[in-house]
Scaffold this motif. Structure first.
Motif, PDB file in Angstrom:
ATOM      1  N   ILE B  68       3.537   5.298  -2.073  1.00 46.82           N
ATOM      2  CA  ILE B  68       3.682   4.846  -0.686  1.00 46.82           C
ATOM      3  C   ILE B  68       3.909   3.333  -0.660  1.00 46.82           C
ATOM      4  N   LYS B  69       3.185   2.635  -1.494  1.00 51.91           N
ATOM      5  CA  LYS B  69       3.321   1.179  -1.538  1.00 51.91           C
ATOM      6  C   LYS B  69       4.758   0.780  -1.898  1.00 51.91           C
ATOM      7  N   SER B  70       5.379   1.530  -2.822  1.00 51.85           N
ATOM      8  CA  SER B  70       6.749   1.158  -3.177  1.00 51.85           C
ATOM      9  C   SER B  70       7.714   1.482  -2.036  1.00 51.85           C
ATOM     10  N   LEU B  71       7.393   2.493  -1.222  1.00 47.96           N
ATOM     11  CA  LEU B  71       8.193   2.718   0.000  1.00 47.96           C
ATOM     12  C   LEU B  71       8.086   1.511   0.926  1.00 47.96           C
ATOM     13  N   PHE B  72       6.863   0.982   1.035  1.00 47.67           N
ATOM     14  CA  PHE B  72       6.683  -0.210   1.877  1.00 47.67           C
ATOM     15  C   PHE B  72       7.529  -1.365   1.370  1.00 47.67           C
ATOM     16  N   GLU B  73       7.492  -1.588   0.058  1.00 43.30           N
ATOM     17  CA  GLU B  73       8.222  -2.743  -0.482  1.00 43.30           C
ATOM     18  C   GLU B  73       9.722  -2.618  -0.247  1.00 43.30           C
ATOM     19  N   GLU B  74      10.201  -1.413  -0.433  1.00 42.42           N
ATOM     20  CA  GLU B  74      11.623  -1.137  -0.189  1.00 42.42           C
ATOM     21  C   GLU B  74      11.978  -1.408   1.284  1.00 42.42           C
ATOM     22  N   ALA B  75      11.175  -0.865   2.184  1.00 39.80           N
ATOM     23  CA  ALA B  75      11.466  -1.014   3.620  1.00 39.80           C
ATOM     24  C   ALA B  75      11.297  -2.459   4.065  1.00 39.80           C
ATOM     25  N   ASN B  76      10.289  -3.124   3.511  1.00 40.55           N
ATOM     26  CA  ASN B  76      10.035  -4.495   3.944  1.00 40.55           C
ATOM     27  C   ASN B  76      11.170  -5.433   3.529  1.00 40.55           C
ATOM     28  N   VAL B 150     -15.929  -0.874  10.127  1.00 40.34           N
ATOM     29  CA  VAL B 150     -14.831  -0.443   9.247  1.00 40.34           C
ATOM     30  C   VAL B 150     -13.498  -0.869   9.868  1.00 40.34           C
ATOM     31  N   GLY B 151     -12.616  -1.367   9.040  1.00 47.37           N
ATOM     32  CA  GLY B 151     -11.307  -1.813   9.513  1.00 47.37           C
ATOM     33  C   GLY B 151     -10.243  -0.753   9.301  1.00 47.37           C
ATOM     34  N   VAL B 152      -9.254  -0.772  10.193  1.00 50.38           N
ATOM     35  CA  VAL B 152      -8.116   0.150  10.123  1.00 50.38           C
ATOM     36  C   VAL B 152      -6.847  -0.677  10.283  1.00 50.38           C
ATOM     37  N   GLY B 153      -5.855  -0.396   9.457  1.00 47.30           N
ATOM     38  CA  GLY B 153      -4.549  -1.047   9.605  1.00 47.30           C
ATOM     39  C   GLY B 153      -3.456   0.009   9.616  1.00 47.30           C
ATOM     40  N   TRP B 154      -2.574  -0.058  10.589  1.00 47.12           N
ATOM     41  CA  TRP B 154      -1.496   0.934  10.744  1.00 47.12           C
ATOM     42  C   TRP B 154      -0.265   0.405  10.027  1.00 47.12           C
ATOM     43  N   VAL B 155       0.223   1.150   9.054  1.00 47.86           N
ATOM     44  CA  VAL B 155       1.419   0.755   8.302  1.00 47.86           C
ATOM     45  C   VAL B 155       2.626   1.540   8.814  1.00 47.86           C
ATOM     46  N   SER B 156       3.557   0.848   9.460  1.00 45.29           N
ATOM     47  CA  SER B 156       4.733   1.549   9.987  1.00 45.29           C
ATOM     48  C   SER B 156       5.999   1.182   9.224  1.00 45.29           C
ATOM     49  N   ILE B 157       5.876   0.277   8.260  1.00 46.07           N
ATOM     50  CA  ILE B 157       7.068  -0.172   7.535  1.00 46.07           C
ATOM     51  C   ILE B 157       7.227   0.685   6.270  1.00 46.07           C
ATOM     52  N   ILE B 158       7.357   1.984   6.489  1.00 42.39           N
ATOM     53  CA  ILE B 158       7.603   2.949   5.415  1.00 42.39           C
ATOM     54  C   ILE B 158       8.528   4.015   5.992  1.00 42.39           C
ATOM     55  N   ASP B 159       9.401   4.524   5.168  1.00 42.57           N
ATOM     56  CA  ASP B 159      10.310   5.586   5.615  1.00 42.57           C
ATOM     57  C   ASP B 159       9.494   6.869   5.827  1.00 42.57           C
ATOM     58  N   PRO B 160       9.459   7.374   7.059  1.00 46.61           N
ATOM     59  CA  PRO B 160       8.596   8.530   7.324  1.00 46.61           C
ATOM     60  C   PRO B 160       9.054   9.803   6.600  1.00 46.61           C
ATOM     61  N   GLU B 161      10.349   9.955   6.378  1.00 50.49           N
ATOM     62  CA  GLU B 161      10.842  11.149   5.662  1.00 50.49           C
ATOM     63  C   GLU B 161      10.386  11.125   4.204  1.00 50.49           C
ATOM     64  N   LYS B 162      10.526   9.950   3.591  1.00 53.60           N
ATOM     65  CA  LYS B 162      10.106   9.836   2.187  1.00 53.60           C
ATOM     66  C   LYS B 162       8.587   9.961   2.067  1.00 53.60           C
ATOM     67  N   THR B 163       7.876   9.427   3.046  1.00 50.10           N
ATOM     68  CA  THR B 163       6.415   9.561   3.049  1.00 50.10           C
ATOM     69  C   THR B 163       6.025  11.035   3.167  1.00 50.10           C
ATOM     70  N   GLU B 168       3.922  16.006   0.808  1.00 55.26           N
ATOM     71  CA  GLU B 168       4.251  17.447   0.817  1.00 55.26           C
ATOM     72  C   GLU B 168       4.077  18.072   2.195  1.00 55.26           C
ATOM     73  N   LEU B 169       4.478  17.339   3.236  1.00 47.83           N
ATOM     74  CA  LEU B 169       4.370  17.872   4.597  1.00 47.83           C
ATOM     75  C   LEU B 169       5.422  18.952   4.815  1.00 47.83           C
ATOM     76  N   PRO B 170       5.023  20.108   5.371  1.00 50.85           N
ATOM     77  CA  PRO B 170       6.024  21.108   5.776  1.00 50.85           C
ATOM     78  C   PRO B 170       6.923  20.516   6.879  1.00 50.85           C
ATOM     79  N   ASN B 171       8.057  21.182   7.108  1.00 43.71           N
ATOM     80  CA  ASN B 171       9.034  20.642   8.067  1.00 43.71           C
ATOM     81  C   ASN B 171       8.499  20.456   9.483  1.00 43.71           C
ATOM     82  N   HIS B 172       7.567  21.325   9.891  1.00 42.08           N
ATOM     83  CA  HIS B 172       7.084  21.249  11.274  1.00 42.08           C
ATOM     84  C   HIS B 172       5.962  20.226  11.447  1.00 42.08           C
ATOM     85  N   ILE B 173       5.587  19.578  10.353  1.00 48.32           N
ATOM     86  CA  ILE B 173       4.503  18.588  10.425  1.00 48.32           C
ATOM     87  C   ILE B 173       5.107  17.189  10.421  1.00 48.32           C
ATOM     88  N   GLN B 174       4.845  16.423  11.467  1.00 49.71           N
ATOM     89  CA  GLN B 174       5.438  15.092  11.596  1.00 49.71           C
ATOM     90  C   GLN B 174       4.384  14.015  11.353  1.00 49.71           C
TER      91      GLN B 174
END
Lengths: 218, 218
Positions: B68-76, B150-163, B168-174
Protein backbone atom coordinates in the motif's frame (compact mmCIF):
# COMPACT_ATOMS: atom_id res chain seq x y z
CA UNK A 1 -2.48 18.37 24.79
CA UNK A 2 -6.12 17.63 25.57
CA UNK A 3 -6.85 14.22 26.97
CA UNK A 4 -10.09 12.65 28.09
CA UNK A 5 -10.97 10.46 31.05
CA UNK A 6 -13.12 7.33 31.07
CA UNK A 7 -16.15 9.31 32.17
CA UNK A 8 -15.83 11.56 29.12
CA UNK A 9 -15.30 8.50 26.95
CA UNK A 10 -18.57 7.06 28.23
CA UNK A 11 -20.37 10.34 27.50
CA UNK A 12 -19.31 10.08 23.86
CA UNK A 13 -20.47 6.47 23.57
CA UNK A 14 -23.80 7.30 25.15
CA UNK A 15 -24.32 10.10 22.63
CA UNK A 16 -23.37 7.83 19.70
CA UNK A 17 -25.83 5.17 20.85
CA UNK A 18 -28.67 7.58 21.66
CA UNK A 19 -28.61 9.22 18.22
CA UNK A 20 -31.57 8.34 15.99
CA UNK A 21 -32.84 9.14 12.51
CA UNK A 22 -35.92 11.20 13.36
CA UNK A 23 -39.12 11.51 11.30
CA UNK A 24 -41.64 12.63 13.95
CA UNK A 25 -41.09 16.22 15.03
CA UNK A 26 -42.64 18.74 17.37
CA UNK A 27 -43.24 22.11 15.74
CA UNK A 28 -41.34 24.35 18.17
CA UNK A 29 -38.27 25.92 16.65
CA UNK A 30 -34.64 25.25 17.47
CA UNK A 31 -33.03 28.25 19.24
CA UNK A 32 -30.42 30.13 17.22
CA UNK A 33 -27.61 29.38 19.67
CA UNK A 34 -28.35 25.65 19.49
CA UNK A 35 -28.32 25.77 15.69
CA UNK A 36 -25.05 27.69 15.78
CA UNK A 37 -23.43 25.02 17.95
CA UNK A 38 -24.62 22.33 15.53
CA UNK A 39 -23.15 24.16 12.54
CA UNK A 40 -19.89 24.80 14.39
CA UNK A 41 -19.65 21.09 15.14
CA UNK A 42 -20.08 20.36 11.44
CA UNK A 43 -17.45 22.94 10.55
CA UNK A 44 -14.89 21.17 12.76
CA UNK A 45 -15.20 17.95 10.76
CA UNK A 46 -12.11 16.61 8.99
CA UNK A 47 -11.87 17.49 5.30
CA UNK A 48 -9.58 16.38 2.51
CA UNK A 49 -6.86 18.98 1.97
CA UNK A 50 -8.53 21.00 4.79
CA UNK A 51 -10.85 22.03 1.96
CA UNK A 52 -13.98 22.54 4.08
CA UNK A 53 -16.07 21.98 0.94
CA UNK A 54 -19.42 22.33 2.69
CA UNK A 55 -22.22 24.90 2.69
CA UNK A 56 -25.42 24.90 4.71
CA UNK A 57 -28.78 26.09 3.45
CA UNK A 58 -31.27 26.68 6.26
CA UNK A 59 -34.70 26.11 4.79
CA UNK A 60 -37.57 27.67 6.70
CA UNK A 61 -39.70 28.71 3.72
CA UNK A 62 -42.91 26.68 3.65
CA UNK A 63 -43.09 27.11 -0.11
CA UNK A 64 -39.64 25.58 -0.67
CA UNK A 65 -40.43 22.75 1.71
CA UNK A 66 -43.75 22.02 0.00
CA UNK A 67 -41.90 21.65 -3.30
CA UNK A 68 -39.33 19.31 -1.74
CA UNK A 69 -42.10 17.32 -0.11
CA UNK A 70 -43.75 16.75 -3.46
CA UNK A 71 -40.41 15.48 -4.81
CA UNK A 72 -40.42 13.00 -1.95
CA UNK A 73 -43.96 11.85 -2.74
CA UNK A 74 -43.10 11.37 -6.40
CA UNK A 75 -39.92 9.42 -5.60
CA UNK A 76 -41.53 7.36 -2.88
CA UNK A 77 -44.23 6.16 -5.30
CA UNK A 78 -41.46 4.97 -7.62
CA UNK A 79 -39.84 3.12 -4.74
CA UNK A 80 -43.08 1.50 -3.68
CA UNK A 81 -43.66 0.32 -7.25
CA UNK A 82 -40.34 -1.57 -7.08
CA UNK A 83 -41.78 -3.61 -4.20
CA UNK A 84 -44.89 -4.65 -6.10
CA UNK A 85 -45.43 -8.34 -5.32
CA UNK A 86 -42.87 -8.22 -2.52
CA UNK A 87 -44.14 -9.19 0.92
CA UNK A 88 -42.46 -6.08 2.36
CA UNK A 89 -44.61 -3.75 0.25
CA UNK A 90 -47.18 -3.08 3.01
CA UNK A 91 -44.45 -2.64 5.60
CA UNK A 92 -42.65 -0.15 3.34
CA UNK A 93 -45.90 1.77 2.83
CA UNK A 94 -46.34 2.05 6.60
CA UNK A 95 -42.89 3.57 7.19
CA UNK A 96 -42.62 7.29 7.79
CA UNK A 97 -39.51 8.24 5.86
CA UNK A 98 -39.39 12.04 6.20
CA UNK A 99 -40.57 14.94 8.35
CA UNK A 100 -40.17 17.75 5.81
CA UNK A 101 -43.28 19.74 6.71
CA UNK A 102 -43.50 18.96 10.44
CA UNK A 103 -39.91 19.79 11.32
CA UNK A 104 -39.43 23.53 11.98
CA UNK A 105 -36.25 23.53 9.91
CA UNK A 106 -34.88 21.74 6.87
CA UNK A 107 -31.16 21.87 6.21
CA UNK A 108 -29.43 21.13 2.92
CA UNK A 109 -25.74 20.29 3.21
CA UNK A 110 -23.86 20.73 -0.05
CA UNK A 111 -20.37 20.11 -1.42
CA UNK A 112 -18.55 22.67 -3.58
CA UNK A 113 -16.76 20.49 -6.15
CA UNK A 114 -14.73 23.50 -7.37
CA UNK A 115 -13.49 24.71 -4.00
CA UNK A 116 -9.69 25.19 -4.15
CA UNK A 117 -9.66 24.31 -7.87
CA UNK A 118 -7.64 23.47 -9.85
CA UNK A 119 -5.39 21.51 -7.43
CA UNK A 120 -7.41 19.24 -5.18
CA UNK A 121 -5.05 17.92 -2.52
CA UNK A 122 -5.81 14.28 -1.75
CA UNK A 123 -8.36 13.88 -4.53
CA UNK A 124 -6.24 12.87 -7.51
CA UNK A 125 -6.95 9.18 -6.96
CA UNK A 126 -10.22 9.50 -5.06
CA UNK A 127 -12.16 12.46 -6.54
CA UNK A 128 -15.14 11.69 -4.29
CA UNK A 129 -13.17 12.63 -1.14
CA UNK A 130 -14.77 16.08 -0.88
CA UNK A 131 -18.21 14.46 -0.87
CA UNK A 132 -17.01 12.10 1.85
CA UNK A 133 -15.69 15.06 3.88
CA UNK A 134 -19.11 16.64 3.67
CA UNK A 135 -20.62 13.44 5.11
CA UNK A 136 -18.26 13.65 8.07
CA UNK A 137 -19.60 17.16 8.72
CA UNK A 138 -23.14 15.80 8.67
CA UNK A 139 -22.26 13.23 11.32
CA UNK A 140 -20.70 15.89 13.57
CA UNK A 141 -23.85 17.97 13.21
CA UNK A 142 -26.05 14.96 13.95
CA UNK A 143 -24.18 14.21 17.19
CA UNK A 144 -24.16 17.86 18.26
CA UNK A 145 -27.91 17.94 17.68
CA UNK A 146 -28.45 14.80 19.76
CA UNK A 147 -26.62 16.17 22.77
CA UNK A 148 -28.98 19.19 22.67
CA UNK A 149 -32.04 16.95 22.44
CA UNK A 150 -32.54 17.96 18.80
CA UNK A 151 -33.46 15.34 16.21
CA UNK A 152 -32.13 15.03 12.68
CA UNK A 153 -33.58 12.93 9.84
CA UNK A 154 -31.80 12.40 6.52
CA UNK A 155 -34.16 12.38 3.53
CA UNK A 156 -32.65 10.60 0.54
CA UNK A 157 -35.85 9.73 -1.31
CA UNK A 158 -35.82 12.90 -3.41
CA UNK A 159 -34.41 13.50 -6.87
CA UNK A 160 -31.17 15.39 -6.21
CA UNK A 161 -31.22 17.23 -9.57
CA UNK A 162 -34.73 18.53 -9.01
CA UNK A 163 -33.84 19.44 -5.43
CA UNK A 164 -30.79 21.34 -6.68
CA UNK A 165 -33.04 23.29 -9.03
CA UNK A 166 -35.44 24.26 -6.24
CA UNK A 167 -32.51 25.37 -4.06
CA UNK A 168 -30.94 27.22 -7.04
CA UNK A 169 -27.63 25.39 -6.64
CA UNK A 170 -24.96 26.33 -9.20
CA UNK A 171 -23.65 23.43 -11.32
CA UNK A 172 -20.51 22.93 -9.25
CA UNK A 173 -22.48 22.60 -6.00
CA UNK A 174 -23.63 19.06 -5.23
CA UNK A 175 -26.35 18.21 -2.74
CA UNK A 176 -25.02 15.68 -0.23
CA UNK A 177 -27.64 15.64 2.53
CA UNK A 178 -31.18 16.94 2.89
CA UNK A 179 -31.96 16.98 6.60
CA UNK A 180 -35.06 17.61 8.71
CA UNK A 181 -34.17 19.25 12.01
CA UNK A 182 -36.22 19.85 15.15
CA UNK A 183 -37.22 18.50 18.54
CA UNK A 184 -38.47 14.93 18.16
CA UNK A 185 -41.65 13.49 19.61
CA UNK A 186 -39.25 11.01 21.20
CA UNK A 187 -35.84 9.40 20.85
CA UNK A 188 -36.56 5.70 20.63
CA UNK A 189 -34.20 3.09 22.07
CA UNK A 190 -33.72 1.40 18.72
CA UNK A 191 -33.63 2.54 15.08
CA UNK A 192 -37.11 2.89 13.60
CA UNK A 193 -36.37 0.34 10.85
CA UNK A 194 -35.26 -2.19 13.45
CA UNK A 195 -38.37 -1.58 15.56
CA UNK A 196 -40.59 -1.89 12.50
CA UNK A 197 -39.03 -5.25 11.64
CA UNK A 198 -37.45 -4.08 8.39
CA UNK A 199 -33.90 -5.07 9.33
CA UNK A 200 -31.96 -6.18 12.41
CA UNK A 201 -28.68 -4.92 13.72
CA UNK A 202 -25.86 -7.01 12.25
CA UNK A 203 -23.31 -8.71 14.45
CA UNK A 204 -20.19 -6.56 14.36
CA UNK A 205 -17.83 -9.51 14.69
CA UNK A 206 -19.01 -10.87 11.33
CA UNK A 207 -18.00 -7.63 9.65
CA UNK A 208 -14.36 -7.53 10.74
CA UNK A 209 -11.54 -9.12 8.74
CA UNK A 210 -7.78 -9.21 9.04
CA UNK A 211 -5.22 -8.27 6.38
CA UNK A 212 -7.53 -9.08 3.48
CA UNK A 213 -11.18 -9.64 2.63
CA UNK A 214 -12.82 -12.69 4.17
CA UNK A 215 -10.09 -13.64 6.63
CA UNK A 216 -11.30 -13.59 10.25
CA UNK A 217 -8.99 -11.99 12.81
CA UNK A 218 -6.92 -14.47 14.82
CA UNK B 1 -35.38 8.84 27.07
CA UNK B 2 -31.71 9.74 27.44
CA UNK B 3 -30.94 13.42 27.75
CA UNK B 4 -27.64 15.21 28.19
CA UNK B 5 -26.62 18.16 30.35
CA UNK B 6 -24.50 21.15 29.34
CA UNK B 7 -21.39 19.54 30.80
CA UNK B 8 -21.88 16.51 28.55
CA UNK B 9 -22.54 18.83 25.63
CA UNK B 10 -19.22 20.54 26.27
CA UNK B 11 -17.43 17.18 26.41
CA UNK B 12 -18.70 16.37 22.91
CA UNK B 13 -17.59 19.75 21.53
CA UNK B 14 -14.14 19.39 23.10
CA UNK B 15 -13.75 15.97 21.47
CA UNK B 16 -14.87 17.30 18.08
CA UNK B 17 -12.36 20.16 18.26
CA UNK B 18 -9.47 18.07 19.58
CA UNK B 19 -9.72 15.48 16.76
CA UNK B 20 -6.88 15.69 14.23
CA UNK B 21 -5.79 13.90 11.06
CA UNK B 22 -2.65 12.14 12.30
CA UNK B 23 0.43 11.24 10.25
CA UNK B 24 3.09 10.91 12.97
CA UNK B 25 2.63 7.78 15.06
CA UNK B 26 4.33 6.03 17.94
CA UNK B 27 4.88 2.32 17.32
CA UNK B 28 3.12 0.91 20.39
CA UNK B 29 -0.01 -1.01 19.56
CA UNK B 30 -3.60 -0.12 20.35
CA UNK B 31 -5.09 -2.47 22.99
CA UNK B 32 -7.80 -4.83 21.73
CA UNK B 33 -10.48 -3.37 24.02
CA UNK B 34 -9.78 0.14 22.72
CA UNK B 35 -10.00 -1.05 19.13
CA UNK B 36 -13.26 -2.85 19.95
CA UNK B 37 -14.78 0.35 21.35
CA UNK B 38 -13.74 2.21 18.18
CA UNK B 39 -15.35 -0.40 15.93
CA UNK B 40 -18.51 -0.45 18.06
CA UNK B 41 -18.74 3.32 17.73
CA UNK B 42 -18.51 2.95 13.96
CA UNK B 43 -21.16 0.24 13.99
CA UNK B 44 -23.60 2.61 15.73
CA UNK B 45 -23.43 5.11 12.87
CA UNK B 46 -26.61 5.91 10.96
CA UNK B 47 -27.06 4.00 7.71
CA UNK B 48 -29.49 4.29 4.85
CA UNK B 49 -32.23 1.68 5.24
CA UNK B 50 -30.39 0.52 8.39
CA UNK B 51 -28.22 -1.28 5.86
CA UNK B 52 -24.97 -1.21 7.87
CA UNK B 53 -23.07 -1.58 4.60
CA UNK B 54 -19.63 -1.44 6.18
CA UNK B 55 -16.80 -3.94 6.77
CA UNK B 56 -13.51 -3.38 8.53
CA UNK B 57 -10.22 -4.92 7.49
CA UNK B 58 -7.57 -4.67 10.21
CA UNK B 59 -4.22 -4.60 8.45
CA UNK B 60 -1.25 -5.55 10.56
CA UNK B 61 0.73 -7.44 7.91
CA UNK B 62 3.91 -5.53 7.09
CA UNK B 63 3.90 -7.00 3.60
CA UNK B 64 0.40 -5.70 2.82
CA UNK B 65 1.31 -2.31 4.25
CA UNK B 66 4.51 -2.13 2.20
CA UNK B 67 2.51 -2.70 -0.97
CA UNK B 68 0.00 0.00 0.00
CA UNK B 69 2.84 2.35 0.85
CA UNK B 70 4.31 1.92 -2.62
CA UNK B 71 0.89 2.78 -4.10
CA UNK B 72 1.05 5.98 -2.08
CA UNK B 73 4.51 6.83 -3.36
CA UNK B 74 3.47 6.24 -6.94
CA UNK B 75 0.32 8.37 -6.59
CA UNK B 76 2.05 11.10 -4.64
CA UNK B 77 4.60 11.55 -7.43
CA UNK B 78 1.71 12.04 -9.86
CA UNK B 79 0.23 14.65 -7.55
CA UNK B 80 3.51 16.47 -7.17
CA UNK B 81 3.89 16.59 -10.95
CA UNK B 82 0.58 18.46 -11.17
CA UNK B 83 2.14 21.24 -9.08
CA UNK B 84 5.16 21.65 -11.36
CA UNK B 85 5.73 25.42 -11.71
CA UNK B 86 3.30 26.12 -8.86
CA UNK B 87 4.76 28.04 -5.90
CA UNK B 88 3.16 25.47 -3.55
CA UNK B 89 5.23 22.62 -5.01
CA UNK B 90 7.94 22.76 -2.29
CA UNK B 91 5.36 23.11 0.44
CA UNK B 92 3.47 20.09 -0.89
CA UNK B 93 6.70 18.09 -1.02
CA UNK B 94 7.34 18.88 2.65
CA UNK B 95 3.93 17.63 3.82
CA UNK B 96 3.72 14.24 5.49
CA UNK B 97 0.52 12.80 4.08
CA UNK B 98 0.44 9.25 5.50
CA UNK B 99 1.77 7.08 8.32
CA UNK B 100 1.23 3.67 6.73
CA UNK B 101 4.40 1.99 8.00
CA UNK B 102 4.83 3.82 11.32
CA UNK B 103 1.28 3.29 12.61
CA UNK B 104 0.87 -0.09 14.34
CA UNK B 105 -2.42 -0.66 12.53
CA UNK B 106 -3.96 0.19 9.17
CA UNK B 107 -7.71 -0.11 8.78
CA UNK B 108 -9.63 -0.32 5.52
CA UNK B 109 -13.30 0.60 5.75
CA UNK B 110 -15.35 -0.74 2.87
CA UNK B 111 -18.91 -0.52 1.58
CA UNK B 112 -20.82 -3.56 0.34
CA UNK B 113 -22.75 -2.20 -2.66
CA UNK B 114 -24.84 -5.41 -2.83
CA UNK B 115 -25.89 -5.62 0.80
CA UNK B 116 -29.68 -6.05 1.00
CA UNK B 117 -29.92 -6.29 -2.80
CA UNK B 118 -32.04 -6.05 -4.84
CA UNK B 119 -34.18 -3.46 -2.98
CA UNK B 120 -32.04 -0.66 -1.58
CA UNK B 121 -34.28 1.40 0.73
CA UNK B 122 -33.50 5.11 0.38
CA UNK B 123 -31.10 4.68 -2.54
CA UNK B 124 -33.39 4.80 -5.56
CA UNK B 125 -32.69 8.50 -6.14
CA UNK B 126 -29.30 8.69 -4.41
CA UNK B 127 -27.45 5.43 -5.06
CA UNK B 128 -24.35 6.78 -3.30
CA UNK B 129 -26.15 6.80 0.08
CA UNK B 130 -24.51 3.54 1.22
CA UNK B 131 -21.07 5.06 0.59
CA UNK B 132 -22.15 8.11 2.58
CA UNK B 133 -23.35 5.89 5.44
CA UNK B 134 -19.92 4.27 5.50
CA UNK B 135 -18.36 7.74 5.87
CA UNK B 136 -20.57 8.42 8.91
CA UNK B 137 -19.16 5.23 10.47
CA UNK B 138 -15.64 6.50 9.82
CA UNK B 139 -16.40 9.72 11.67
CA UNK B 140 -17.81 7.84 14.67
CA UNK B 141 -14.66 5.71 14.74
CA UNK B 142 -12.45 8.80 14.48
CA UNK B 143 -14.15 10.46 17.46
CA UNK B 144 -14.10 7.26 19.53
CA UNK B 145 -10.38 7.00 18.79
CA UNK B 146 -9.74 10.60 19.86
CA UNK B 147 -11.40 10.17 23.22
CA UNK B 148 -9.02 7.22 23.86
CA UNK B 149 -6.00 9.28 22.84
CA UNK B 150 -5.67 7.25 19.61
CA UNK B 151 -4.93 9.03 16.35
CA UNK B 152 -6.44 8.31 12.94
CA UNK B 153 -5.17 9.50 9.57
CA UNK B 154 -7.12 9.06 6.32
CA UNK B 155 -4.93 8.20 3.33
CA UNK B 156 -6.61 9.06 0.04
CA UNK B 157 -3.52 9.34 -2.15
CA UNK B 158 -3.63 5.69 -3.26
CA UNK B 159 -5.23 4.13 -6.31
CA UNK B 160 -8.42 2.54 -4.95
CA UNK B 161 -8.53 -0.18 -7.65
CA UNK B 162 -4.99 -1.30 -6.92
CA UNK B 163 -5.68 -1.13 -3.18
CA UNK B 164 -8.78 -3.29 -3.67
CA UNK B 165 -6.65 -5.85 -5.49
CA UNK B 166 -4.10 -6.00 -2.66
CA UNK B 167 -6.91 -6.41 -0.11
CA UNK B 168 -8.63 -9.03 -2.33
CA UNK B 169 -11.92 -7.12 -2.30
CA UNK B 170 -14.71 -8.75 -4.34
CA UNK B 171 -16.15 -6.57 -7.12
CA UNK B 172 -19.18 -5.46 -5.11
CA UNK B 173 -17.03 -4.24 -2.21
CA UNK B 174 -15.87 -0.63 -2.56
CA UNK B 175 -13.02 0.87 -0.57
CA UNK B 176 -14.23 4.03 1.18
CA UNK B 177 -11.47 4.86 3.66
CA UNK B 178 -7.92 3.68 4.18
CA UNK B 179 -6.92 4.70 7.71
CA UNK B 180 -3.72 4.68 9.72
CA UNK B 181 -4.41 4.07 13.41
CA UNK B 182 -2.18 4.39 16.47
CA UNK B 183 -1.02 6.63 19.27
CA UNK B 184 0.16 9.94 17.81
CA UNK B 185 3.42 11.70 18.64
CA UNK B 186 1.09 14.56 19.58
CA UNK B 187 -2.34 16.03 18.95
CA UNK B 188 -1.66 19.52 17.63
CA UNK B 189 -3.96 22.44 18.39
CA UNK B 190 -4.63 23.11 14.72
CA UNK B 191 -4.90 20.96 11.58
CA UNK B 192 -1.51 20.18 10.07
CA UNK B 193 -2.42 21.84 6.76
CA UNK B 194 -3.43 25.01 8.58
CA UNK B 195 -0.20 25.03 10.59
CA UNK B 196 1.87 24.43 7.46
CA UNK B 197 0.23 27.41 5.75
CA UNK B 198 -1.52 25.37 3.07
CA UNK B 199 -5.02 26.59 3.87
CA UNK B 200 -6.80 28.57 6.60
CA UNK B 201 -10.00 27.76 8.40
CA UNK B 202 -12.90 29.36 6.54
CA UNK B 203 -15.36 31.63 8.29
CA UNK B 204 -18.46 29.58 9.00
CA UNK B 205 -20.83 32.51 8.59
CA UNK B 206 -19.84 32.83 4.92
CA UNK B 207 -20.92 29.25 4.31
CA UNK B 208 -24.49 29.51 5.58
CA UNK B 209 -27.41 30.49 3.37
CA UNK B 210 -31.17 30.68 3.82
CA UNK B 211 -33.86 29.01 1.70
CA UNK B 212 -31.71 28.95 -1.43
CA UNK B 213 -28.13 29.19 -2.59
CA UNK B 214 -26.42 32.57 -2.10
CA UNK B 215 -29.04 34.20 0.13
CA UNK B 216 -27.64 35.19 3.52
CA UNK B 217 -29.78 34.40 6.56
CA UNK B 218 -31.75 37.35 7.91
Amino acid sequence: MTSFNTNERDVLHRILRARRDIRHFRHDSVPEEVLTRMLEAAHYAPSVGFKQPWNYILIRSLDVRRRIKSLFEEANQEELAKLSGDERSDLYKSLKLEGIMEAPLNLAVTCDRDRDAPFHLGQGQMPEMDLYSTCLAVQNLWLAARVEGVGVGWVSIIDPEKTAKILELPNHIQLVAYLCVGYPIEFKDRPMLEEAGWKSRLSLSNLVFEDRWGHSPK
